[in-house]
Design an enzyme around this catalytic site. Structure first.
Site, PDB file in Angstrom:
ATOM      1  N   ARG A  60       0.260   8.793  51.679  1.00  0.00           N
ATOM      2  CA  ARG A  60      -0.136   9.549  50.483  1.00  0.00           C
ATOM      3  C   ARG A  60       0.623   9.024  49.271  1.00  0.00           C
ATOM      4  O   ARG A  60       1.716   8.508  49.388  1.00  0.00           O
ATOM      5  CB  ARG A  60       0.166  11.040  50.676  1.00  0.00           C
ATOM      6  CG  ARG A  60      -0.767  11.717  51.663  1.00  0.00           C
ATOM      7  CD  ARG A  60      -0.405  13.172  51.850  1.00  0.00           C
ATOM      8  NE  ARG A  60      -0.591  13.922  50.613  1.00  0.00           N
ATOM      9  CZ  ARG A  60       0.263  14.840  50.155  1.00  0.00           C
ATOM     10  NH1 ARG A  60       1.361  15.118  50.815  1.00  0.00           N
ATOM     11  NH2 ARG A  60       0.014  15.480  49.040  1.00  0.00           N
ATOM     12  N   LYS A 129       8.581  15.670  60.360  1.00  0.00           N
ATOM     13  CA  LYS A 129       7.183  15.227  60.232  1.00  0.00           C
ATOM     14  C   LYS A 129       6.715  14.544  61.518  1.00  0.00           C
ATOM     15  O   LYS A 129       7.324  13.587  61.990  1.00  0.00           O
ATOM     16  CB  LYS A 129       7.065  14.274  59.040  1.00  0.00           C
ATOM     17  CG  LYS A 129       5.653  13.809  58.787  1.00  0.00           C
ATOM     18  CD  LYS A 129       5.488  13.419  57.341  1.00  0.00           C
ATOM     19  CE  LYS A 129       4.183  12.698  57.108  1.00  0.00           C
ATOM     20  NZ  LYS A 129       3.813  12.627  55.700  1.00  0.00           N
ATOM     21  N   ARG A 260      13.465  24.728  48.728  1.00  0.00           N
ATOM     22  CA  ARG A 260      14.476  24.801  47.676  1.00  0.00           C
ATOM     23  C   ARG A 260      15.797  25.211  48.323  1.00  0.00           C
ATOM     24  O   ARG A 260      15.931  26.341  48.776  1.00  0.00           O
ATOM     25  CB  ARG A 260      14.063  25.822  46.619  1.00  0.00           C
ATOM     26  CG  ARG A 260      14.761  25.619  45.318  1.00  0.00           C
ATOM     27  CD  ARG A 260      14.264  26.584  44.272  1.00  0.00           C
ATOM     28  NE  ARG A 260      14.832  26.243  42.993  1.00  0.00           N
ATOM     29  CZ  ARG A 260      16.119  26.385  42.700  1.00  0.00           C
ATOM     30  NH1 ARG A 260      16.946  26.874  43.580  1.00  0.00           N
ATOM     31  NH2 ARG A 260      16.570  26.030  41.524  1.00  0.00           N
TER      32      ARG A 260
HETATM   33  C1  BTN Z   1       1.133  10.396  54.735  1.00  0.00           C
HETATM   34  O1  BTN Z   1       1.683   9.765  53.831  1.00  0.00           O
HETATM   35  O2  BTN Z   1       1.657  11.418  55.213  1.00  0.00           O
HETATM   36  C2  BTN Z   1      -0.207   9.976  55.263  1.00  0.00           C
HETATM   37  C3  BTN Z   1      -0.093   8.837  56.214  1.00  0.00           C
HETATM   38  C4  BTN Z   1      -1.436   8.423  56.821  1.00  0.00           C
HETATM   39  C5  BTN Z   1      -1.306   7.196  57.697  1.00  0.00           C
HETATM   40  C6  BTN Z   1      -2.581   6.867  58.415  1.00  0.00           C
HETATM   41  S1  BTN Z   1      -2.338   5.699  59.704  1.00  0.00           S
HETATM   42  C7  BTN Z   1      -4.054   5.520  59.897  1.00  0.00           C
HETATM   43  C8  BTN Z   1      -4.667   5.545  58.516  1.00  0.00           C
HETATM   44  N1  BTN Z   1      -4.697   4.216  57.942  1.00  0.00           N
HETATM   45  C9  BTN Z   1      -3.903   4.112  56.872  1.00  0.00           C
HETATM   46  O3  BTN Z   1      -3.735   3.076  56.200  1.00  0.00           O
HETATM   47  N2  BTN Z   1      -3.287   5.280  56.650  1.00  0.00           N
HETATM   48  C10 BTN Z   1      -3.718   6.298  57.584  1.00  0.00           C
END
Ligand code: BTN
Length: 265
Positions: A60, A129, A260
């Protein structure tokens, strides 16, 4: 040979197998990028690309997503959407819920959701996570192409800026890889079908039941800037974040949430 064998996956999917068109590769740059390309070339809804290794995995907010083949499951699913794009709000929350339910059906415990779409494990070291979800959209004359990318840690990565967990931390035994992918795809398809018909509203109670930060003091950031702080009241029927701020309850559609430390001033 990719770690996913398509014959074994079809067996694990059983009657759901016909709903998906799965391709498994050793490596690619990003399963999301490749699937968006295939979507533009006409790939059907239910197309799936699973890769052992990504050279440019996307996270993200433009962040990279790094994973190792044996210790993770990385795939993307294409879902075509012909209704009003405004009704897609809440989709990424629905995806997080589908992942949680699929993993719970395989014996995972201690899972929880963080707005908008992180799947966490509440362990001894705090909320860690477990999976990342990246939903990317494009449009063609048939409507919206929704590419749902999932990166699930099977074992916690050794090096990470965040607190991270692996499915091995939440399950008495790691599920077999084909059974795991089949369970995730099945739950995703069922959840997306309900979402297509009725939106996020019927999924909201199950999301709320797994919401880890309900009534906690949180900060909402956007590009490093503080947008708001307050008590986290969960989400509304459209998946917007509800914060009880000094100015009253406010709803937010985007941002990054963090706890926080020490509560509110
Ligand atoms: C995040 O940042 O939390 C989201 C990560 C998402 C990763 C997945 S792996 C499969 C798919 N292909 C990518 O390039 N990204 C998503």
């Amino acid at each position: 040979m990719p770690l996913i064998d398509l014959t074994l996956l079809r067996q694990a999917l059983g009657p759901m197998a016909g709903r998906f068109d799965v391709d498994a590769v050793d490596s690619c740059d990003s399963t999301n990028a490749r699937l968006l390309e295939r979507a533009a070339a006409g790939a059907p809804s239910g197309s799936v690309l699973v890769a052992d290794r990504q050279s440019a995995g996307r996270g993200r907010r433009g962040r990279p997503w790094v994973s190792s083949p044996e210790d993770s499951l990385t795939f993307s699913l294409l879902w075509r959407w012909s209704a009003d794009p405004a009704r897609l709000a809440g989709l990424s929350l629905a995806v997080g819920l589908a992942l949680a339910r699929a993993l719970e059906s395989l014996g995972a415990r201690g899972l929880g959701l963080k707005w908008p779409n992180d799947l966490l494990f509440r362990g001894a070291e705090g909320d860690a996570k477990l999976a990342g979800i990246l939903v990317e959209l494009a449009a063609d004359r048939r409507g919206m192409q929704v590419v749902i990318g999932i990166g699930l840690n099977l074992r916690a990565p050794q090096v990470s800026e965040q607190i991270v967990a692996g499915l091995a931390d939440c399950c008495p035994a790691l599920p077999e890889r084909h059974q795991l992918l089949a369970a995730l795809l099945t739950e995703l398809a069922q959840t997306l079908e309900l979402f297509s018909r009725e939106g996020f509203t019927p999924l909201r109670p199950a999301w709320q039941a797994r919401h880890l930060w309900q009534d906690q003091a949180v900060c909402l950031l956007e590009a490093g800037q503080l947008l708001a702080q307050g008590l986290c009241r969960g989400v509304d029927a459209e998946g917007a974040l509800l914060l009880e701020t000094a100015a009253g309850q406010q709803r937010f559609l985007a941002g990054d949430l963090s706890l926080r430390p020490g509560g509110l001033p």
